[in-house]
Design a protein around this motif. Structure first.
Motif, PDB file in Angstrom:
ATOM      1  N   LYS A   1      47.096  39.425  43.106  1.00 16.83           N
ATOM      2  CA  LYS A   1      48.056  40.346  43.701  1.00 16.83           C
ATOM      3  C   LYS A   1      48.199  41.645  42.908  1.00 16.83           C
ATOM      4  O   LYS A   1      48.473  42.694  43.491  1.00 16.83           O
ATOM      5  N   VAL A   2      48.048  41.586  41.586  1.00 17.22           N
ATOM      6  CA  VAL A   2      48.305  42.761  40.762  1.00 17.22           C
ATOM      7  C   VAL A   2      47.040  43.411  40.208  1.00 17.22           C
ATOM      8  O   VAL A   2      47.100  44.534  39.707  1.00 17.22           O
ATOM      9  N   VAL A   3      45.907  42.711  40.282  1.00 17.94           N
ATOM     10  CA  VAL A   3      44.688  43.254  39.667  1.00 17.94           C
ATOM     11  C   VAL A   3      44.270  44.573  40.320  1.00 17.94           C
ATOM     12  O   VAL A   3      43.729  45.462  39.648  1.00 17.94           O
ATOM     13  N   VAL A   4      44.544  44.731  41.625  1.00 21.30           N
ATOM     14  CA  VAL A   4      44.167  45.961  42.308  1.00 21.30           C
ATOM     15  C   VAL A   4      44.925  47.163  41.738  1.00 21.30           C
ATOM     16  O   VAL A   4      44.374  48.271  41.631  1.00 21.30           O
ATOM     17  N   PHE A   5      46.169  46.955  41.330  1.00 15.15           N
ATOM     18  CA  PHE A   5      46.959  48.047  40.757  1.00 15.15           C
ATOM     19  C   PHE A   5      46.450  48.417  39.364  1.00 15.15           C
ATOM     20  O   PHE A   5      46.521  49.580  38.966  1.00 15.15           O
ATOM     21  N   PHE A   6      45.936  47.434  38.635  1.00 17.77           N
ATOM     22  CA  PHE A   6      45.357  47.711  37.323  1.00 17.77           C
ATOM     23  C   PHE A   6      44.169  48.657  37.468  1.00 17.77           C
ATOM     24  O   PHE A   6      44.061  49.662  36.765  1.00 17.77           O
ATOM     25  N   PHE A   7      43.267  48.339  38.397  1.00 18.64           N
ATOM     26  CA  PHE A   7      42.094  49.179  38.585  1.00 18.64           C
ATOM     27  C   PHE A   7      42.456  50.521  39.227  1.00 18.64           C
ATOM     28  O   PHE A   7      41.785  51.528  38.991  1.00 18.64           O
TER      29      PHE A   7
ATOM     30  N   GLY B   1      52.094  60.912  34.884  1.00 22.32           N
ATOM     31  CA  GLY B   1      51.803  61.006  36.313  1.00 22.32           C
ATOM     32  C   GLY B   1      51.538  59.643  36.925  1.00 22.32           C
ATOM     33  O   GLY B   1      51.999  59.342  38.045  1.00 22.32           O
ATOM     34  N   VAL B   2      50.799  58.792  36.211  1.00 20.11           N
ATOM     35  CA  VAL B   2      50.520  57.444  36.709  1.00 20.11           C
ATOM     36  C   VAL B   2      51.812  56.641  36.823  1.00 20.11           C
ATOM     37  O   VAL B   2      52.027  55.901  37.797  1.00 20.11           O
ATOM     38  N   ALA B   3      52.704  56.785  35.827  1.00 18.12           N
ATOM     39  CA  ALA B   3      53.966  56.054  35.854  1.00 18.12           C
ATOM     40  C   ALA B   3      54.833  56.493  37.036  1.00 18.12           C
ATOM     41  O   ALA B   3      55.436  55.655  37.728  1.00 18.12           O
ATOM     42  N   ILE B   4      54.887  57.813  37.301  1.00 18.11           N
ATOM     43  CA  ILE B   4      55.668  58.314  38.443  1.00 18.11           C
ATOM     44  C   ILE B   4      55.088  57.795  39.754  1.00 18.11           C
ATOM     45  O   ILE B   4      55.811  57.342  40.645  1.00 18.11           O
ATOM     46  N   PHE B   5      53.752  57.841  39.864  1.00 12.31           N
ATOM     47  CA  PHE B   5      53.095  57.331  41.073  1.00 12.31           C
ATOM     48  C   PHE B   5      53.368  55.839  41.246  1.00 12.31           C
ATOM     49  O   PHE B   5      53.585  55.364  42.371  1.00 12.31           O
ATOM     50  N   ALA B   6      53.358  55.085  40.137  1.00 12.71           N
ATOM     51  CA  ALA B   6      53.598  53.642  40.205  1.00 12.71           C
ATOM     52  C   ALA B   6      55.002  53.347  40.710  1.00 12.71           C
ATOM     53  O   ALA B   6      55.206  52.423  41.511  1.00 12.71           O
ATOM     54  N   VAL B   7      55.996  54.126  40.248  1.00 11.65           N
ATOM     55  CA  VAL B   7      57.372  53.927  40.705  1.00 11.65           C
ATOM     56  C   VAL B   7      57.480  54.204  42.199  1.00 11.65           C
ATOM     57  O   VAL B   7      58.099  53.438  42.951  1.00 11.65           O
ATOM     58  N   ILE B   8      56.875  55.307  42.643  1.00 12.72           N
ATOM     59  CA  ILE B   8      56.906  55.654  44.075  1.00 12.72           C
ATOM     60  C   ILE B   8      56.238  54.559  44.900  1.00 12.72           C
ATOM     61  O   ILE B   8      56.755  54.123  45.940  1.00 12.72           O
ATOM     62  N   LEU B   9      55.075  54.100  44.428  1.00 13.95           N
ATOM     63  CA  LEU B   9      54.347  53.051  45.145  1.00 13.95           C
ATOM     64  C   LEU B   9      55.156  51.759  45.197  1.00 13.95           C
ATOM     65  O   LEU B   9      55.184  51.079  46.242  1.00 13.95           O
ATOM     66  N   ALA B  10      55.843  51.428  44.110  1.00 15.75           N
ATOM     67  CA  ALA B  10      56.656  50.213  44.079  1.00 15.75           C
ATOM     68  C   ALA B  10      57.801  50.298  45.082  1.00 15.75           C
ATOM     69  O   ALA B  10      58.087  49.333  45.804  1.00 15.75           O
ATOM     70  N   VAL B  11      58.454  51.474  45.148  1.00 16.17           N
ATOM     71  CA  VAL B  11      59.561  51.667  46.099  1.00 16.17           C
ATOM     72  C   VAL B  11      59.055  51.527  47.536  1.00 16.17           C
ATOM     73  O   VAL B  11      59.687  50.878  48.385  1.00 16.17           O
ATOM     74  N   VAL B  12      57.904  52.136  47.826  1.00 13.74           N
ATOM     75  CA  VAL B  12      57.331  52.064  49.176  1.00 13.74           C
ATOM     76  C   VAL B  12      56.988  50.628  49.546  1.00 13.74           C
ATOM     77  O   VAL B  12      57.304  50.152  50.648  1.00 13.74           O
ATOM     78  N   LEU B  13      56.343  49.914  48.643  1.00 15.71           N
ATOM     79  CA  LEU B  13      55.934  48.533  48.928  1.00 15.71           C
ATOM     80  C   LEU B  13      57.133  47.609  49.112  1.00 15.71           C
ATOM     81  O   LEU B  13      57.121  46.730  49.981  1.00 15.71           O
TER      82      LEU B  13
END
Length: 258
Positions: free
Chosen positions: A202-208, A223-235
């Protein structure tokens, strides 16, 4: 001077050993201990750098089940202190830290019978309903086995500082270079240990995905951290909506034939 440093290191070890006394304070982590050791040794900047580097190496050193990781408290304090004393960098602190941590952990296992003895006394008083004696044995279980081994780290610093520094200064250049290379690999080992615990389909795709952003697109970690937060909120929002839709479908399921 070394006597005062030894005394301060003793106090630092005691605080680190009792880090769970009032909750998980995380003062036993290398990023904290490295900075404090640097302050004691008179080089706070190098202490912060070494502590942060050691944190990367020990990021996956978490006790799970019967697994007991190397003792990062002694490893961080002594590795940082010896490296600063020798005028070396964080790679030397890393190279010294792991053997020290492993040796200290092996010695610490000698206190296991004492731990068990106190725990059985806790069980005895709990079964008898004696709250006061249970509380007393509970605190003794937490403190006594830890405090018995506290002198090991400051004594190793007091008697071993000059010997370790002299040994490091005697090492030829190719060994120092090898230590630097090994020190660069140890943080990768720490991340590998962490990944082994948390990685799944489930999480390996986010690692890559993060690796792709950093290496191929040149995006910084912020930038990656900000994108990760946005992606987490969307999901999370998508999952919540799907759950609501499923609830509505289940509620109306009995009336579909009408």
């Amino acid at each position: 001077m070394i006597a005062i440093q030894t005394l301060l290191i003793t106090l630092l070890v005691i605080v680190a050993r009792c880090h769970t006394m009032f909750g998980t304070s995380l003062v036993n982590r290398p990023i904290v201990l490295g900075a404090m050791t640097g302050l004691i040794m008179g080089n706070f900047t190098q202490g912060v750098i070494m502590g942060a580097t050691l944190e990367l190496a020990y990021v996956g050193a978490v006790s799970i089940g019967a697994y007991i990781p190397p003792d990062m408290v002694s490893g961080t304090i002594l590795g940082t202190a010896f490296a600063i004393e020798a005028g070396m960098g964080p790679e030397t602190a890393l190279a010294l830290s792991y053997p020290i941590a492993a040796a200290r952990q092996a010695i610490g296992t000698l206190g296991t019978p004492l731990d068990l003895w106190f725990l059985h006394r806790c069980d005895k008083y709990a079964a008898a309903g004696d709250v006061k004696k249970f509380e007393r044995e509970y605190w003794l279980t937490g403190f006594i086995p830890k405090l018995i081994f506290v002198p090991i780290t400051p004594l190793a610093f007091y008697f071993g500082s000059d010997a370790v520094v002299s040994l490091i200064n005697m090492l030829p250049k190719f060994i120092i270079d090898g230590i630097g290379i090994a020190g660069g690999l140890l943080p990768a080992l720490g991340f590998a240990m962490l990944a082994q615990m948390i990685m799944n389909r489930k999480v390996v795709v986010f690692f890559f995905l993060g690796f792709f952003f950093v290496k191929l697109l040149g995006v910084g970690t912020t930038g990656v951290a900000i994108f990760a937060v946005i992606l987490a909120v969307v999901l999370v929002g998508i999952e919540k909506n799907m759950s609501n839709i499923q609830k509505v479908a289940n509620t109306r399921g009995d009336f579909d034939e009408f």
